[in-house]
Design a protein around this motif. Structure first.
Motif, short mmCIF file in Angstrom:
data_model
loop_
_atom_site.label_atom_id
_atom_site.label_comp_id
_atom_site.label_asym_id
_atom_site.label_seq_id
_atom_site.Cartn_x
_atom_site.Cartn_y
_atom_site.Cartn_z
N THR A 190 -6.82 157.28 -1.10
CA THR A 190 -6.04 157.70 -2.26
C THR A 190 -6.18 156.70 -3.41
O THR A 190 -6.50 155.54 -3.19
CB THR A 190 -4.55 157.85 -1.91
OG1 THR A 190 -4.05 156.59 -1.46
CG2 THR A 190 -4.35 158.89 -0.82
N ALA A 191 -5.92 157.18 -4.62
CA ALA A 191 -6.05 156.35 -5.82
C ALA A 191 -4.68 155.92 -6.33
O ALA A 191 -4.37 156.06 -7.51
CB ALA A 191 -6.81 157.11 -6.90
N VAL A 192 -3.83 155.41 -5.42
CA VAL A 192 -2.50 154.94 -5.80
C VAL A 192 -2.28 153.53 -5.26
O VAL A 192 -3.05 153.04 -4.44
CB VAL A 192 -1.39 155.89 -5.27
CG1 VAL A 192 -1.51 157.26 -5.90
CG2 VAL A 192 -1.44 155.99 -3.77
N ASP A 193 -1.21 152.90 -5.72
CA ASP A 193 -0.86 151.56 -5.24
C ASP A 193 -0.43 151.61 -3.79
O ASP A 193 0.02 152.64 -3.28
CB ASP A 193 0.28 150.98 -6.07
CG ASP A 193 -0.12 150.71 -7.51
OD1 ASP A 193 -1.32 150.53 -7.76
OD2 ASP A 193 0.78 150.69 -8.37
N ASP B 149 -4.38 149.26 -1.99
CA ASP B 149 -4.39 149.70 -3.39
C ASP B 149 -5.69 150.43 -3.70
O ASP B 149 -6.77 149.88 -3.53
CB ASP B 149 -4.27 148.50 -4.34
CG ASP B 149 -2.87 147.92 -4.36
OD1 ASP B 149 -1.92 148.62 -3.98
OD2 ASP B 149 -2.73 146.74 -4.74
N ARG B 150 -5.57 151.67 -4.12
CA ARG B 150 -6.68 152.46 -4.65
C ARG B 150 -7.92 152.47 -3.76
O ARG B 150 -9.02 152.17 -4.20
CB ARG B 150 -7.02 151.97 -6.04
CG ARG B 150 -5.84 152.05 -7.01
CD ARG B 150 -6.20 151.72 -8.41
NE ARG B 150 -5.16 151.51 -9.37
CZ ARG B 150 -3.93 151.97 -9.42
NH1 ARG B 150 -3.48 152.72 -8.48
NH2 ARG B 150 -3.11 151.69 -10.38
N SER B 151 -7.75 152.85 -2.51
CA SER B 151 -8.88 152.98 -1.58
C SER B 151 -9.49 154.37 -1.70
O SER B 151 -9.31 155.23 -0.85
CB SER B 151 -8.43 152.73 -0.14
OG SER B 151 -8.21 151.37 0.06
N THR B 152 -10.20 154.57 -2.79
CA THR B 152 -10.72 155.91 -3.07
C THR B 152 -12.05 156.20 -2.40
O THR B 152 -12.34 157.35 -2.08
CB THR B 152 -10.88 156.13 -4.58
OG1 THR B 152 -11.64 155.05 -5.11
CG2 THR B 152 -9.53 156.15 -5.27
N GLU C 94 -8.84 148.16 -4.64
CA GLU C 94 -8.45 147.22 -5.69
C GLU C 94 -7.79 146.02 -5.03
O GLU C 94 -6.96 146.16 -4.15
CB GLU C 94 -7.46 147.89 -6.64
CG GLU C 94 -7.08 147.03 -7.81
CD GLU C 94 -6.17 147.77 -8.77
OE1 GLU C 94 -4.94 147.59 -8.66
OE2 GLU C 94 -6.70 148.54 -9.60
#
Length: 93
Positions: free
Chosen positions: A22-25, A53-56, A72
């Motif tokens: 997901t691309a969230v904190d 954080d942001r493991s897309t 991130e």
């Protein structure tokens, strides 16, 4: 480069396990695990496997129980940047 451990969740014969980045904190998400029924196409409710954080971008190793993710990273003095994380999938848990 960091190595962490993820719990393994084994699916039944008629289901396929999958990880979702997901691309969230990390406070709001990270990497989730779900199963897909190969009979019905239904997904189980995703459960949090790792708060990052942001493991897309994620990828399973083709032969080892390892999941890689681009995430991130925050180095307090240098600020934010990106890194590659490796998650060992623990077959016991």
């Amino acid at each position: 480069f960091m190595m962490n451990t993820l719990p393994a969740v084994f699916a039944e014969d008629s289901a396929m396990g999958l990880y979702i980045g997901t691309a969230v904190d990390a406070e709001k998400g990270g990497i989730f695990y779900s199963t897909l029924s190969t009979d019905t196409g239904a997904l189980t409710k995703p459960v949090l496997a790792a708060a990052t954080d942001r493991s897309t971008f994620i990828h399973l190793h083709p032969t080892q129980p390892v999941l890689y993710s681009v995430a991130e990273l925050n180095d307090g003095e240098k600020g934010k940047g990106a890194g590659i994380l490796a998650w060992k999938i623990d077959p016991v848990t």
